[in-house]
Design an enzyme around this catalytic site. Sequence first.
Site, PDB file in Angstrom:
ATOM      1  CE  LYS A   1      -6.046  -2.978   4.750  1.00 13.70           C
ATOM      2  NZ  LYS A   1      -6.249  -3.345   5.344  1.00 13.70           N
TER       3      LYS A   1
ATOM      4  N   GLY B   1      -2.816  -5.269  -3.840  1.00 16.12           N
ATOM      5  CA  GLY B   1      -3.361  -5.457  -2.357  1.00 16.12           C
ATOM      6  C   GLY B   1      -4.638  -3.886  -2.065  1.00 16.12           C
ATOM      7  N   GLY B   2      -4.407  -3.735  -1.064  1.00 17.98           N
ATOM      8  CA  GLY B   2      -5.586  -2.693  -0.110  1.00 17.98           C
ATOM      9  C   GLY B   2      -5.451  -1.860  -1.339  1.00 17.98           C
TER      10      GLY B   2
ATOM     11  NE  ARG C   1      -2.263  -1.077   3.565  1.00 17.05           N
ATOM     12  CZ  ARG C   1      -1.334  -0.665   4.279  1.00 17.05           C
ATOM     13  NH1 ARG C   1      -2.104   0.826   4.597  1.00 17.05           N
ATOM     14  NH2 ARG C   1      -1.259  -0.703   5.483  1.00 17.05           N
TER      15      ARG C   1
ATOM     16  NE  ARG D   1       0.267  -8.247   2.679  1.00 18.64           N
ATOM     17  CZ  ARG D   1      -0.408  -7.395   3.168  1.00 18.64           C
ATOM     18  NH1 ARG D   1      -1.389  -7.883   3.660  1.00 18.64           N
ATOM     19  NH2 ARG D   1      -0.229  -6.712   3.782  1.00 18.64           N
TER      20      ARG D   1
ATOM     21  CG  ASN E   1       3.269  -6.339   1.777  1.00 15.02           C
ATOM     22  OD1 ASN E   1       2.435  -7.321   2.730  1.00 15.02           O
ATOM     23  ND2 ASN E   1       2.389  -5.511   0.996  1.00 15.02           N
TER      24      ASN E   1
ATOM     25  NE  ARG F   1       6.256  -5.637  13.392  1.00 16.11           N
ATOM     26  CZ  ARG F   1       6.196  -6.788  13.541  1.00 16.11           C
ATOM     27  NH1 ARG F   1       6.819  -7.488  13.929  1.00 16.11           N
ATOM     28  NH2 ARG F   1       5.249  -7.472  13.024  1.00 16.11           N
TER      29      ARG F   1
ATOM     30  CG  ASN G   1       0.193 -15.286  12.408  1.00 16.86           C
ATOM     31  OD1 ASN G   1       0.039 -15.795  11.407  1.00 16.86           O
ATOM     32  ND2 ASN G   1       1.506 -15.203  11.865  1.00 16.86           N
TER      33      ASN G   1
ATOM     34  CG  ASP H   1      -7.584  -6.801   7.446  1.00 19.16           C
ATOM     35  OD1 ASP H   1      -6.620  -6.108   8.463  1.00 19.16           O
ATOM     36  OD2 ASP H   1      -8.012  -5.687   6.370  1.00 19.16           O
TER      37      ASP H   1
ATOM     38  CB  ALA I   1       2.580  -6.665   8.724  1.00 22.76           C
ATOM     39  CB  CYS I   2       1.224  -6.131  14.162  1.00 21.13           C
ATOM     40  SG  CYS I   2       1.904  -4.602  13.723  1.00 21.13           S
ATOM     41  N   GLY I   3       0.636  -9.655  12.896  1.00 24.98           N
ATOM     42  CA  GLY I   3      -0.057 -10.723  13.624  1.00 24.98           C
ATOM     43  C   GLY I   3      -1.645 -10.670  13.423  1.00 24.98           C
TER      44      GLY I   3
ATOM     45  CG  ASN J   1       0.076 -14.765  21.485  1.00 22.94           C
ATOM     46  OD1 ASN J   1       0.742 -14.662  22.297  1.00 22.94           O
ATOM     47  ND2 ASN J   1      -0.306 -14.291  20.441  1.00 22.94           N
TER      48      ASN J   1
HETATM   49  C1  OXD Z   1      -3.075  -4.270   5.471  1.00 24.05           C
HETATM   50  C2  OXD Z   1      -3.908  -5.690   5.136  1.00 24.05           C
HETATM   51  O1  OXD Z   1      -2.283  -3.916   5.152  1.00 24.05           O
HETATM   52  O2  OXD Z   1      -3.976  -5.860   6.197  1.00 24.05           O
HETATM   53  O3  OXD Z   1      -3.500  -4.414   6.581  1.00 24.05           O
HETATM   54  O4  OXD Z   1      -3.229  -5.623   3.926  1.00 24.05           O
HETATM   55 MN    MN Z   2      -5.143  -4.520   7.275  1.00 30.82          MN
END
Ligand code: OXD
Ligand code: MN
Length: 586
Positions: free
Chosen positions: A204, A196-197, A67, A364, A362, A395, A252, A273, A247-249, A491
């Site tokens: 987004k 992507g976005g 993005r 995907r 990045n 993060r 996951n 998301d 991209a902070c998980g 977690n």
């Molecule tokens: C982001 C995504 O960049 O979800 O936040 O792709």
């Molecule tokens: Mn996102």
Amino acid sequence: MGTPLENWVDEAARLTKPDRVVLCDGSEEEYRGMVAEMIREGHTVDLNPRTYSNCYLHRSNPNDVARTENVTFICSRKKDDAGPTNNWMDPREAKEKIGALFDGAMRGRTMYVVPYIMGPMDSRISKVGVEITDSAYVVASMRIMSRMGTSAMGRIGASAEFVPGLHSLGDLDPQRRYIAHFPEEKLIWSVGSGYGGNALLGKKCFALRIAGVMAREQGWMAEHMLILGLESPGGKVTYMGAAFPSACGKTNLAMMVSALEGQGYRVWTVGDDIAWMKIEEDGYLHAINPEAGFFGVAPGTGKRTNPNVMEALRRNSLFTNVAMTPEREPWWDGIDSEPPAGLIDWQGRPWNPANGPAAHPNARYTVPARQAPCISPKWEDPAGVPISAFIFGGRRRQVAPLVYQSFDWQHGVFVGAMMASETTAAATGKVGVTRRDPMAMLPFCGYNMADYFRHWLEMGKRIPKPPKIFHVNWFRRGADGKFLWPGFGENVRVLKWILERVGGRGAAQETPIGYVLARGALTLEGLNISDEAMDALLQVNPADWEPELEDTKQFFLRFGERLPRELLEEHGKLAQRFGLAVAAQD
Ligand code: OXD
Ligand code: MN
């Protein structure tokens, strides 16, 4: 006179001048046609049909891999309505400038008209969009990420109830790349990127920036949040929404295989998301996942970190900018094997470590959500799921402890508003720089963020049973620079404490920043973690928080008079609890 949709399609065709116009029906056959077209264009290859059935690898232009926040604009009539954290362009200027780039942009190309529903088919929280695009990759991706085609057409009929989004690859020149949002018109224009976005406009652009504007006008919430259900022994499922920057998980966490499964704690995925939430008659905020697929970051994903997605990816998935093994299987750093000989990098060249990582950081995967073994039986429930907890997180190497709870809603909004995180490869720009990213919405808030904070404060007054608000940090590091907390499936131990707090249990320690998890209240059985590491994870160090308060103050001051005074009050109270003299108003 045609229908509003017909009129808009005609107008777009007059502007972009495509050779042909195709209305997409969302069928399997049509999808196969899109893939065939992508392969013909030369940037897409098929993967091993035995191990990755109906899966493809697409390579985007190397200048178009994330993005681009620097060319993302909010084109509100008044500059102030976009606020200091957004790029702004006057809507007339935008129409002229970007319109010129759209003029004739689809000559020689096909214009695809892609109607799609964001959210479960017959949910009252769902909404409809139509994306016009000249990219077969975008059409194929939208089919995975949304409920696309005939059913959406049926919902639109002769009405004007859809969010239009015009997209063209243009010439992919970064100098001529714009992602523009017209919040008053509820219109999206995107040109010059296929990634992507920037290009999948349902995500987004619509589901966060435009839907955010609608949500404020209509009294609901559109948030950059995963939605998960935590099942506890006895089978009760409690739903939580969690906001983390890109991209902070999030994926996951939403798809985690719980380390406490033996004790009856299990995680069910509703979304990874975005959450759209409305107050329902039972007094809870109910959330739906507007998307139908996951567009997740591949590097770092493997059997240890996310076995559920690894299973889901084996079929009907589209990979972008990953590497490929000689067996034609996708490969990236963190997948469960060493780089094999004969690896092809994300640009289609034999991999040479001198060229950097084999898969783009990045890179995907795009995979249908229904294929996830952990998908919640409620993920398509039109009524959504009732949310009991909100979790914010970033993060952070230091500062934020493993987990704490806010004192109340207003304090929780402040905790979200002062969130910060180290930047990642999800957006272009420098990686690892700490920036304030309120509610993980900095790049996604379609209006003045001060008004967004106000909306949060007002929602708190209106929700009879508001979610309790928490903050987590999985990324704290020790003096040796190593992560203190193992993360991933572990977690769930933190989620279990959150669940207990929601139920009025779970021991906590009152600190200046909120109720921090009490040592001993975390289930540690089966986890090898030292007492020192636990102490370091839970530490609230005034010396760390003083600069944090100062930085937050500077951030808040950017909003001037428009910032809700409640946030300044909370800032003052926090400073006071630390015995500091930092006041936000001076
Ligand atoms: C982001 C995504 O960049 O979800 O936040 O792709
Ligand atoms: Mn996102």
